[in-house]
Design a protein around this motif. Structure first.
Motif, PDB file in Angstrom:
ATOM      1  N   UNK A   1      22.284  50.295  53.792  1.00 42.59           N
ATOM      2  CA  UNK A   1      21.439  50.345  52.603  1.00 42.59           C
ATOM      3  C   UNK A   1      21.050  48.989  52.051  1.00 42.59           C
ATOM      4  N   UNK A   2      22.021  48.093  51.892  1.00 42.84           N
ATOM      5  CA  UNK A   2      21.741  46.770  51.324  1.00 42.84           C
ATOM      6  C   UNK A   2      20.981  45.902  52.316  1.00 42.84           C
ATOM      7  N   UNK A   3      21.282  46.046  53.615  1.00 48.91           N
ATOM      8  CA  UNK A   3      20.524  45.288  54.614  1.00 48.91           C
ATOM      9  C   UNK A   3      19.054  45.707  54.606  1.00 48.91           C
ATOM     10  N   UNK A   4      18.812  47.011  54.520  1.00 47.91           N
ATOM     11  CA  UNK A   4      17.436  47.515  54.457  1.00 47.91           C
ATOM     12  C   UNK A   4      16.746  46.984  53.206  1.00 47.91           C
ATOM     13  N   UNK A   5      17.456  47.013  52.062  1.00 50.62           N
ATOM     14  CA  UNK A   5      16.877  46.489  50.818  1.00 50.62           C
ATOM     15  C   UNK A   5      16.490  45.019  50.972  1.00 50.62           C
ATOM     16  N   UNK A   6      17.359  44.241  51.601  1.00 50.51           N
ATOM     17  CA  UNK A   6      17.074  42.815  51.805  1.00 50.51           C
ATOM     18  C   UNK A   6      15.845  42.621  52.694  1.00 50.51           C
ATOM     19  N   UNK A   7      15.761  43.379  53.783  1.00 53.56           N
ATOM     20  CA  UNK A   7      14.622  43.251  54.689  1.00 53.56           C
ATOM     21  C   UNK A   7      13.320  43.626  53.987  1.00 53.56           C
ATOM     22  N   UNK A   8      13.354  44.670  53.171  1.00 55.05           N
ATOM     23  CA  UNK A   8      12.148  45.100  52.457  1.00 55.05           C
ATOM     24  C   UNK A   8      11.730  44.068  51.408  1.00 55.05           C
ATOM     25  N   UNK A   9      12.713  43.414  50.804  1.00 52.15           N
ATOM     26  CA  UNK A   9      12.399  42.351  49.839  1.00 52.15           C
ATOM     27  C   UNK A   9      11.796  41.151  50.547  1.00 52.15           C
ATOM     28  N   UNK A  10      12.346  40.780  51.683  1.00 50.28           N
ATOM     29  CA  UNK A  10      11.835  39.628  52.427  1.00 50.28           C
ATOM     30  C   UNK A  10      10.399  39.862  52.875  1.00 50.28           C
ATOM     31  N   UNK A  11      10.065  41.104  53.228  1.00 53.15           N
ATOM     32  CA  UNK A  11       8.692  41.424  53.617  1.00 53.15           C
ATOM     33  C   UNK A  11       7.713  41.173  52.480  1.00 53.15           C
ATOM     34  N   UNK A  12       8.216  41.215  51.238  1.00 54.82           N
ATOM     35  CA  UNK A  12       7.361  41.041  50.066  1.00 54.82           C
ATOM     36  C   UNK A  12       7.551  39.668  49.409  1.00 54.82           C
ATOM     37  N   UNK A  13       8.186  38.748  50.139  1.00 53.26           N
ATOM     38  CA  UNK A  13       8.411  37.386  49.635  1.00 53.26           C
ATOM     39  C   UNK A  13       9.205  37.365  48.331  1.00 53.26           C
ATOM     40  N   UNK A  14      10.176  38.237  48.238  1.00 57.02           N
ATOM     41  CA  UNK A  14      11.027  38.287  47.051  1.00 57.02           C
ATOM     42  C   UNK A  14      12.420  37.754  47.336  1.00 57.02           C
ATOM     43  N   UNK A  15      13.309  37.918  46.363  1.00 58.62           N
ATOM     44  CA  UNK A  15      14.699  37.479  46.483  1.00 58.62           C
ATOM     45  C   UNK A  15      15.626  38.631  46.128  1.00 58.62           C
ATOM     46  N   UNK A  16      16.834  38.606  46.666  1.00 58.93           N
ATOM     47  CA  UNK A  16      17.817  39.634  46.366  1.00 58.93           C
ATOM     48  C   UNK A  16      19.202  39.013  46.373  1.00 58.93           C
ATOM     49  N   UNK A  17      20.110  39.548  45.551  1.00 59.25           N
ATOM     50  CA  UNK A  17      21.459  38.999  45.500  1.00 59.25           C
ATOM     51  C   UNK A  17      22.389  39.887  44.702  1.00 59.25           C
ATOM     52  N   UNK A  18      23.616  39.431  44.545  1.00 51.79           N
ATOM     53  CA  UNK A  18      24.623  40.173  43.784  1.00 51.79           C
ATOM     54  C   UNK A  18      25.497  39.183  43.039  1.00 51.79           C
ATOM     55  N   UNK A  19      25.901  39.561  41.850  1.00 48.67           N
ATOM     56  CA  UNK A  19      26.797  38.752  41.022  1.00 48.67           C
ATOM     57  C   UNK A  19      27.849  39.660  40.408  1.00 48.67           C
TER      58      UNK A  19
END
Length: 393
Positions: free
Chosen positions: A341-359
């Motif tokens: 799930x999180x890997x897919x979310x990261x890939x979809x964000x990268x396709x849209x030139x965005x950023x993703x993370x966790x704190x």
């Protein structure tokens, strides 16, 4: 190039010999090379770029030796050799008459090695052997890449076929369960059994969808259709979608709204939000809260999904966004996890030139967030003020 560590190349039998192409109209250069290399290699002579193309279409060469006394521009001939080499670049050695030519061509792109017509035979043989060995390593590397690409293609094809083939039976079982519920008694035991079957079906559907997403991402065929989207609409859809699964664990979904828009693909962004909300519910304890929050950072809009779970240790955070990456935390309600799930979310964000993370939050939970570009609203909206907070159980 250092040659001291290279041993003198050994003579080979006719069947084992490598092929070298020599592009040298100058007869003295050809005779010199033939006397030095003729017993070790099969030599093919070319004098024009057209001959180079014709010969290299029919033969495989370990390297090319280019004479400096050619009628055509050397850079043109070098480019012709490179174009004819295909996927694996063939080493090019330049043979010049004097050291003055070496200085003239030493910075030319595409030239891998030099020697003069008077260079000792043993040095020439060592330098040619070194470049031929380099070509062999390049060929082996390309063969490995091609093999891995083929395996990856077969894997993705299998995932698509298997996932599609599984969707049909799962849908049939769900339909049968829907009909079956009209025929069973309303006892607590029967209800628990049908609920268990439905949970299993939901898990199977989620797993199938994950594998289909992986296959689509790996194929590189996922198109992005970005537009200006209202964040509030996307978050309300997510809340509506996951209200029931949250209620099963008595989890409150708090939505902190903020009037703003993002430039993104609607379908992909819905999936990102859904993955993060689903993940938060899965790893949150019962009787807790999950909060969806929107903030703005310069020209980026950050959407956060905050839970009250046990948090994520720093060493595991990067691992979570890798394919099949899982941390030490376990789902709190016995749910399953594919680690996708999180890997897919990261890939979809990268396709849209965005950023993703966790704190980790100050209260010990986790805040998963992603950022996408801000865009001007498509229609008049409420002025940006303090967040409006709604609560859904």
């Amino acid at each position: 190039m250092t040659t001291q560590s290279l041993k003198e190349p050994v003579l080979t039998t006719k069947g084992d010999r490598e092929n070298i192409v020599i592009i040298a109209p100058d007869e003295a250069q050809r005779v010199r090379l033939a006397s030095i290399l003729g017993k070790m290699y099969d030599l093919t002579i070319c004098q024009t770029t057209q001959q180079i193309h014709d010969k290299m279409k029919r033969n495989t060469f370990s390297c090319a030796i280019l004479g400096s006394q050619i009628d055509e521009d050397i850079a043109t001939v070098v480019q012709a050799v490179q174009d004819a080499s295909g996927a694996v670049q063939m080493p090019i050695i330049l043979m010049v008459n004097t050291t003055n030519y070496t200085k003239l061509y030493q910075d030319m792109p595409g030239i891998d090695e030099y020697f003069t017509i008077n260079t000792p035979a043993v040095v020439i043989r060592k330098r040619v052997a070194a470049q031929a060995a380099l070509k062999q390593m390049r060929d082996e590397r390309q063969a490995t890449i091609d093999n891995l690409n083929t395996i990856n293609h077969v894997k993705n094809h299998f995932l698509r076929i298997a996932s599609h083939d599984l969707k049909g039976p799962v849908s049939n079982i769900r339909s049968a369960l829907f009909v079956l519920q009209d025929y069973i008694d309303g006892s607590e035991e029967s209800q628990a059994l049908t609920n268990s079957i439905e949970d299993i079906l939901n898990t199977m559907t989620d797993t199938i969808d994950r594998f289909l997403d992986v296959a689509m991402l790996n194929s590189g065929q996922l198109a992005v259709e970005a537009e200006c989207l209202e964040v509030g609409d996307l978050l309300h859809e997510a809340v509506d979608q996951y209200t029931m699964s949250a209620a099963a664990k008595n989890i409150h979904i708090n939505l902190e709204e903020r009037a703003c828009c993002i430039y993104a693909d609607a379908t992909l962004t819905r999936q990102i939000i859904g993955n993060l909300v689903s993940n938060a519910i899965k790893y949150s304890p019962k009787n807790s809260n999950v909060t969806l929050r929107v903030t703005q950072r310069d020209n980026m809009i950050r959407i956060s999904v905050i839970d009250e779970g046990s948090g994520i240790v720093k060493e595991e955070r990067e691992k979570l966004f890798k394919q099949f990456g899982q941390g030490s935390n376990q789902p709190t309600g016995g749910e399953s996890s594919t680690g996708l799930g999180l890997w897919i979310a990261k890939e979809l964000i990268m396709l849209q030139n965005g950023n993703i993370g966790v704190e980790t939050t100050t209260k010990g939970g986790s805040e998963f967030w992603f950022e996408l570009p801000y865009c001007k609203p498509k229609r008049t909206q409420l002025p940006v003020t303090e967040p409006l907070v709604s609560s859904v159980v």
